[in-house]
Write an enzyme that holds these catalytic residues in place. Structure first.
Site, PDB file in Angstrom:
ATOM      1  N   HIS A 140       0.961   3.602  -0.942  1.00 32.88           N
ATOM      2  CA  HIS A 140      -0.069   4.019  -1.895  1.00 32.88           C
ATOM      3  C   HIS A 140      -1.428   3.943  -1.221  1.00 32.88           C
ATOM      4  CE1 HIS A 140      -2.273   4.568  -5.592  1.00 32.88           C
ATOM      5  NE2 HIS A 140      -2.917   3.429  -5.397  1.00 32.88           N
ATOM      6  N   LYS A 161     -10.732   4.596  -4.144  1.00 35.68           N
ATOM      7  CA  LYS A 161     -10.276   5.243  -2.901  1.00 35.68           C
ATOM      8  C   LYS A 161     -10.486   6.752  -2.943  1.00 35.68           C
ATOM      9  CE  LYS A 161      -6.082   3.690  -3.358  1.00 35.68           C
ATOM     10  NZ  LYS A 161      -6.286   2.917  -4.594  1.00 35.68           N
ATOM     11  N   ASP A 179      -3.029   9.471  -2.922  1.00 34.76           N
ATOM     12  CA  ASP A 179      -2.086   8.744  -3.771  1.00 34.76           C
ATOM     13  C   ASP A 179      -0.841   8.308  -2.998  1.00 34.76           C
ATOM     14  OD1 ASP A 179      -1.142   7.518  -6.079  1.00 34.76           O
ATOM     15  OD2 ASP A 179      -0.027   9.300  -6.684  1.00 34.76           O
TER      16      ASP A 179
END
Length: 307
Positions: A140, A161, A179
């Site tokens: 992730h 992020k 992702d």
């Protein structure tokens, strides 16, 4: 163990199927190909039977010069081991004898359509198989290419992020994956970061939704893969947790046995996180070139104190 089919290989390299059409689901498991030479003269002590076998102009010319009976023996000795397939890079002229053996043994026989040297074809094929068959994991995070340097951004969900990645894209850097980042181990020193196809070119921003960065910012905003050089962990701000050291020491994160330099960047409103990531990437590059700002600073201090 990862595998790909001969059919997929034929499709990727636009190979013409001469024989073994019903055997195209045979599996390829080895990431390097083999060009038989010693095997044609009877030496099989180190014959890699599970590799794709490449026949170039040198091998085909040699076979053409043999008598019919001798050629039958030479080829028969190799097809007996049932390699995944044969690929001929010297055209499809006068391959009747080879076709016969492959049909008889159920081995796909393929011919390269593109006109290029056998060595160049092998280089392309080896590179493709290395990536396709490389061990991989999914993590992730977000993967970016910042000034030509592969960056893996990690952190808890909601830490920022993707928003940081968006700022980097606006500054001219490139998105690789958001992702879900697929990491492939190409060697004991190399981890390749890429996407999982489904998320290709997409960036998810909270409160905004899903963005296609290529449609928004052009082709330069995205690239398929990058070698991971830095692992950056984004964390929430903690008071008195940062230290003003002259030379930031790298920690390391282990991915499939490959250690990647890792640093932590804390987030706080008003802090230029994208700028810090750019600085970290460029500073890492300078260190690879043998330059250390801290060492130069200490040298200057030492020179001043000695005067």
């Amino acid at each position: 163990m990862k595998k790909i089919t001969v059919e997929k290989l034929a499709r990727e390299f636009s190979l013409k199927v001469i024989a073994g059409q019903s055997q195209l689901q045979k599996k390829i498991t080895q990431s390097r190909v083999h060009r038989p030479g010693l095997e044609f003269v009877g030496h099989f002590d180190f014959f890699p039977t599970e590799r794709v076998q490449i026949l170039g102009k040198k091998e085909i010319t040699y076979l053409h010069k043999l008598s019919k009976e001798e050629r039958k023996v030479r080829i028969g000795n190799i097809v007996h081991y049932h390699p995944p397939c044969f690929i001929v890079t010297a055209g499809d002229d006068d391959l009747t004898y080879l076709t016969h053996h492959c049909v008889e043994q159920g081995i796909p026989l393929l011919v390269a359509k593109r006109s290029e040297a056998t060595s160049e074809f092998i280089t392309r094929l080896d590179a493709y198989l290395l990536k396709e068959l490389a061990p991989e994991i999914a993590v992730h995070g977000v993967c970016m290419n910042v000034s030509g340097i592969g960056i893996l951004l990690r952190g808890n969900s909601g830490v920022g992020k993707s928003e940081t990645a968006h700022t980097l894209i606006r500054r001219g850097h490139r998105l690789v994956a958001d992702d879900i980042v697929v990491l492939k181990k190409l060697s004991q020193q190399t981890i390749l970061g890429t996407h999982d196809e489904k998320t290709k070119e997409f960036l998810a921003l909270r409160s905004i939704g899903l963005l296609n960065v290529v449609r928004l910012y052009g082709r330069k905003a995205f690239q398929d893969e990058t070698r991971i050089a830095l692992d950056i962990h984004l964390t929430r701000w903690e008071k008195d947790a940062l230290y003003n050291e002259l030379d930031q020491k790298f920690h390391y994160t282990d991915y499939m046995g490959v250690k990647i330099p890792s640093i932590e960047i804390q987030l706080q409103p008003g802090r230029d996180v994208a700028g810090l990531i750019e600085a970290a990437a460029n500073n890492w590059y300078l260190k690879q070139q043998g330059y250390s700002a801290a060492e130069e600073f200490m040298r200057r201090v030492s020179e001043d104190s000695s005067e």
